[in-house]
Design an enzyme around this catalytic site. Structure first.
Site, PDB file in Angstrom:
ATOM      1  N   ASP A  12     -47.463   0.054  40.287  1.00 52.54           N
ATOM      2  CA  ASP A  12     -46.672  -0.593  39.128  1.00 52.54           C
ATOM      3  C   ASP A  12     -47.199  -0.283  38.025  1.00 52.54           C
ATOM      4  O   ASP A  12     -48.496   0.798  38.000  1.00 52.54           O
ATOM      5  CB  ASP A  12     -47.285  -2.024  39.177  1.00 52.54           C
ATOM      6  CG  ASP A  12     -47.331  -2.797  37.766  1.00 52.54           C
ATOM      7  OD1 ASP A  12     -45.986  -2.804  37.495  1.00 52.54           O
ATOM      8  OD2 ASP A  12     -47.955  -3.285  37.442  1.00 52.54           O
TER       9      ASP A  12
ATOM     10  N   ASP B 191     -50.430  -5.644  40.196  1.00 52.05           N
ATOM     11  CA  ASP B 191     -51.183  -6.550  39.489  1.00 52.05           C
ATOM     12  C   ASP B 191     -50.349  -7.854  39.094  1.00 52.05           C
ATOM     13  O   ASP B 191     -51.294  -8.933  38.932  1.00 52.05           O
ATOM     14  CB  ASP B 191     -51.915  -6.060  38.343  1.00 52.05           C
ATOM     15  CG  ASP B 191     -51.139  -6.009  37.130  1.00 52.05           C
ATOM     16  OD1 ASP B 191     -49.664  -5.386  37.303  1.00 52.05           O
ATOM     17  OD2 ASP B 191     -51.197  -6.379  35.921  1.00 52.05           O
TER      18      ASP B 191
ATOM     19  N   ASP C  97     -45.072  -8.278  40.790  1.00 51.16           N
ATOM     20  CA  ASP C  97     -45.526  -7.231  41.993  1.00 51.16           C
ATOM     21  C   ASP C  97     -45.649  -7.750  43.215  1.00 51.16           C
ATOM     22  O   ASP C  97     -45.576  -7.192  44.274  1.00 51.16           O
ATOM     23  CB  ASP C  97     -46.815  -6.514  41.792  1.00 51.16           C
ATOM     24  CG  ASP C  97     -46.701  -5.900  40.371  1.00 51.16           C
ATOM     25  OD1 ASP C  97     -45.505  -5.301  40.075  1.00 51.16           O
ATOM     26  OD2 ASP C  97     -47.785  -5.639  39.543  1.00 51.16           O
TER      27      ASP C  97
HETATM   28  P1  ADP Z   1     -44.257  -3.862  35.062  1.00 55.22           P
HETATM   29  O1  ADP Z   1     -43.231  -3.682  36.191  1.00 55.22           O
HETATM   30  O2  ADP Z   1     -44.389  -2.620  34.113  1.00 55.22           O
HETATM   31  O3  ADP Z   1     -45.452  -4.445  35.438  1.00 55.22           O
HETATM   32  P2  ADP Z   1     -42.751  -6.214  34.496  1.00 55.22           P
HETATM   33  O4  ADP Z   1     -42.120  -6.310  35.642  1.00 55.22           O
HETATM   34  O5  ADP Z   1     -43.915  -7.291  34.436  1.00 55.22           O
HETATM   35  O6  ADP Z   1     -43.510  -4.897  33.988  1.00 55.22           O
HETATM   36  O7  ADP Z   1     -42.155  -6.545  33.057  1.00 55.22           O
HETATM   37  C1  ADP Z   1     -40.883  -5.605  32.815  1.00 55.22           C
HETATM   38  C2  ADP Z   1     -40.443  -5.944  31.463  1.00 55.22           C
HETATM   39  O8  ADP Z   1     -39.785  -7.368  31.190  1.00 55.22           O
HETATM   40  C3  ADP Z   1     -41.274  -5.704  30.488  1.00 55.22           C
HETATM   41  O9  ADP Z   1     -41.500  -4.346  29.995  1.00 55.22           O
HETATM   42  C4  ADP Z   1     -40.895  -6.625  29.395  1.00 55.22           C
HETATM   43  O10 ADP Z   1     -39.813  -5.955  28.517  1.00 55.22           O
HETATM   44  C5  ADP Z   1     -40.359  -7.775  30.065  1.00 55.22           C
HETATM   45  N1  ADP Z   1     -41.256  -8.751  30.060  1.00 55.22           N
HETATM   46  C6  ADP Z   1     -41.891  -9.284  31.435  1.00 55.22           C
HETATM   47  N2  ADP Z   1     -42.700 -10.296  31.157  1.00 55.22           N
HETATM   48  C7  ADP Z   1     -42.538 -10.516  29.773  1.00 55.22           C
HETATM   49  C8  ADP Z   1     -43.337 -11.543  29.142  1.00 55.22           C
HETATM   50  N3  ADP Z   1     -43.959 -12.598  29.365  1.00 55.22           N
HETATM   51  N4  ADP Z   1     -42.898 -11.407  27.645  1.00 55.22           N
HETATM   52  C9  ADP Z   1     -42.167 -10.520  27.137  1.00 55.22           C
HETATM   53  N5  ADP Z   1     -41.583  -9.601  27.909  1.00 55.22           N
HETATM   54  C10 ADP Z   1     -41.699  -9.725  29.204  1.00 55.22           C
HETATM   55 MG    MG Z   2     -47.881  -4.912  36.282  1.00 51.19          MG
END
Ligand code: ADP
Ligand code: MG
Length: 631
Positions: free
Chosen positions: A331, A525, A529
């Site tokens: 991730d 994390d 995920d």
């Molecule tokens: P990653 O896969 O890199 O861990 P996430 O899947 O958690 O990222 O999030 C993907 C996208 O969704 C982020 O880049 C953000 O734009 C948006 N996002 C997720 N959670 C939040 C939040 N709590 N507040 C704002 N944007 C969020």
């Molecule tokens: Mg993450």
């Protein structure tokens, strides 16, 4: 014999309470038995007292006494209709006696008994090395009561969250908790694998099982016993004890086959050569304890070692899967990056002030545990913008959040999440390619964006190189936009990237890899995920990960250091290599031994020697896994 040693190898966590009796007394009786058999062998060899012409009186009596443990087990196995090494050994010993070779039978018995003692000692030592872990959890703690002037020592079990305990210089920290007062350095190598002592002062987190150095600390108890990070390591070793890895079952089966193989070869030898001595040698030469007892020893040793390196492996089969992993999926946020992003800039559409936009976002993220959300709240606070609790809070993993505050909806999230609702994004300035834009709006409009950047973990690039050197393919999956994802992947050297994935798409991607025959480890994390961690062959959670991620994972890193994960893969591979050496070695020794014996080139004594020493060598080979890692 095999079962006993194996049971020893498996019950690592009850070193003080072996299943039967006192270990030392048993050992002494066994030693006396070996001595007795050896003396009797000498007496028979020198024909000290031979009143009967037909058979050796001392020989028969001594074999009955000396070989008793072997015969007893053989008889039990016979009743259970199981073919075991004891049974074939009994046949061989009785055959030797029958053809007047009492001396040979006694020497072989002495050998086998002595080897058994040595194997027990070796396995017990290994067991102690793993069981050592338990000793690092203090049983008592010094409780501070606000009313009482004196502090009292109490059983750790009697503590509860919120109590205050004192930790003296040089003492082990008894619980997981937060420092209230005092200043010290604490050696956390056992928990995080980090060799540099960590500085602790008020508000620092401390962990059970770590070693306080020079200062005294007062800490507030958060978790005790099994709930602590250290308790989780113990749980992992315990559950590994209970569940058998597939490779252990394979080893057991192999040991069983070898007995049949040796007996078959013996029958064949006798049918062709009519040579009883050669036939006896064939039965005696084949040993299988090396794999049967060596395999669980190597598996448990590796799990103990991984725990010390900072990774809790929740069972032998995950260790095995890690050893065969060919694809690692990461991730991005919080895994390859720190997950402690900072706000770079705030952009709002005309007519909306940056402060107002930031205020909206901070309200929306007030309850968020997502790193991006926390970054926004922290930034707003540092700019003196007050945040209020929203009335409703909805987290949509991988998309963002939607709240209702004072009757008004606020939506904060990714480009994709707004696009999904058919909203168009305004043209806004971007401070760079490495920033993630978090859009802020409501159900109908996008009012602006907050640009956030996260640093890549310093050890990430090196970790990828090590994985690539092992021939492992690396992939990064993220919900973030493509340019940011590509930038991070390039910076750390990850092979492939998939961006703008929703949580279900992440897990579908992993499931596809698994379905195509890949052995996939997924490292993540976040809440987003968790499905992918479950879909992977082995799910790995970062120490700082959310509870959901840690629950869903098969391996939990105790810190956040990616190199600990890589090290765990290396440990798993080493364990597998050792087990394979033992398997190949056992098959080779047995096959060559049986061949030589069948052609009359190995007398029974030599055969016993080969059997005993090859087994011992393979068990010792497994104990290499136990050597504690010194850094
Ligand atoms: P990653 O896969 O890199 O861990 P996430 O899947 O958690 O990222 O999030 C993907 C996208 O969704 C982020 O880049 C953000 O734009 C948006 N996002 C997720 N959670 C939040 C939040 N709590 N507040 C704002 N944007 C969020
Ligand atoms: Mg993450």
């Amino acid at each position: 014999m095999i079962e006993e040693i194996e049971r020893d190898a498996r019950s690592v966590l009850t070193p003080d309470a072996p299943p039967e009796g006192e270990p030392h007394r048993i050992d002494r009786i066994e030693l006396a038995r070996v001595g007795f058999v050896a003396l009797a062998a000498a007496a028979v060899g020198f024909r000290v007292w031979e009143p009967f012409a037909a058979f050796s009186a001392i020989g028969v009596a001594a074999l009955a006494i000396g070989g008793y443990p072997i015969f007893k087990e053989a008889f039990e196995n016979l009743l259970e209709r199981r073919m075991t090494m004891e049974l074939s050994m009994t046949i061989a010993l009785l055959a030797a006696l029958a053809i007047g070779q009492a001396f040979t039978a006694l020497v072989i018995t002495a050998f086998v008994l002595a080897a058994e003692i040595l194997e027990h000692v070796t396995v017990a030592r290994g067991r102690a090395a793993i069981g050592d872990l338990l000793r690092y959890l203090p049983r008592t703690a010094r409780l501070r009561r606000d009313a009482a002037v004196v502090d009292v020592d109490v059983d750790v079990e009697r503590l509860s969250a919120g109590d205050f305990v004192l930790v003296d210089p040089g003492a082990l920290v008894p619980v997981d908790g937060v420092v209230i007062s005092g200043h010290s350095f604490v050696d956390e190598a056992r928990i995080t694998g980090e060799s540099m002592p960590a500085e602790k002062s008020a508000q620092s987190q401390v962990y059970a099982g770590t070693i306080n150095q020079r200062g005294a600390l007062e800490i507030r108890v958060e978790r005790i016993g099994r709930e602590t990070s250290f308790g989780r390591i113990i749980d992992a070793v315990e559950s590994a004890e209970k569940s058998r890895a597939p490779i252990e079952r394979l080893a057991d089966r192999l040991a069983g086959y070898l007995v049949y193989f040796a007996l078959g070869a013996a029958v064949l030898t006798f049918a062709i050569t009519r040579n009883v001595v050669a036939t006896i040698s064939v039965i005696i030469v084949a040993g299988a304890c090396g794999v049967a007892a060596g395999t669980p020893l190597a598996v448990l040793g590796a799990i103990g070692r991984a725990a010390r390196a900072g990774a809790v492996v929740k069972g032998g089969r995950y260790l095995e899967a890690l050893s065969a992993t060919d694809t690692v999926v990461f991730d991005k946020t919080g895994t390859v990056t720190f997950g402690e992003p900072t706000v770079r800039s705030v952009e709002a559409v005309p007519g909306v002030s940056k402060e107002a936009l930031l205020g909206m976002a901070a309200v929306a993220e007030a309850r968020s545990e997502h790193p991006l959300g926390r970054a926004i709240v922290a930034f707003a606070r540092s700019h003196g913008i007050a945040t209020a609790e929203p009335e409703t809070f909805e987290y949509r993993p991988g998309r963002g959040v939607r709240v209702v505050s004072r009757g008004v909806a606020i939506v904060v999230g990714s480009e994709t999440s707004f696009a999904e609702r058919g909203l168009t994004l305004p043209a806004l300035a971007r401070p760079g390619d490495d920033v993630t834009a978090v859009y802020v709006g409501d159900d109908a409009r996008v009012l602006g964006a907050i640009h956030v950047a996260d640093a890549v973990r310093p050890e990430a690039a090196r970790s990828m190189t090590r994985l690539h050197q092992m021939g492992i393919r690396t992939i990064m999956l993220t919900g973030d936009v493509r340019p940011v994802a590509a930038g991070v992947a390039r910076a750390v050297g990850i092979d492939e990237v998939e961006a703008e994935l929703l949580p279900e798409q992440k897990s579908a991607y992993v499931a596809r890899l698994v379905a195509s025959g890949k052995i996939v480890a997924m490292v993540g994390d976040g809440v987003n995920d968790a499905p992918a961690l479950v879909a992977a062959t082995v799910g790995v959670a970062m120490g700082s990960g959310t509870d959901v991620a840690r629950e869903s994972a098969d391996v939990v890193l105790l810190g956040n250091d990616l190199s600990r994960f890589v090290e765990t893969v290396e440990i798993a591979r080493r364990a597998r290599a050792i087990i394979m050496q033992n398997v190949a070695g056992t098959i080779a020794v047995d096959a060559i031994g049986i061949g030589l014996a069948a052609f009359g080139l190995l007398n029974p004594l030599l055969a016993a020697f080969v059997h005993v020493f090859s087994e011992l060598a393979f068990i010792l080979n497994s104990t290499r896994m136990l050597a504690p890692t010194r850094r």
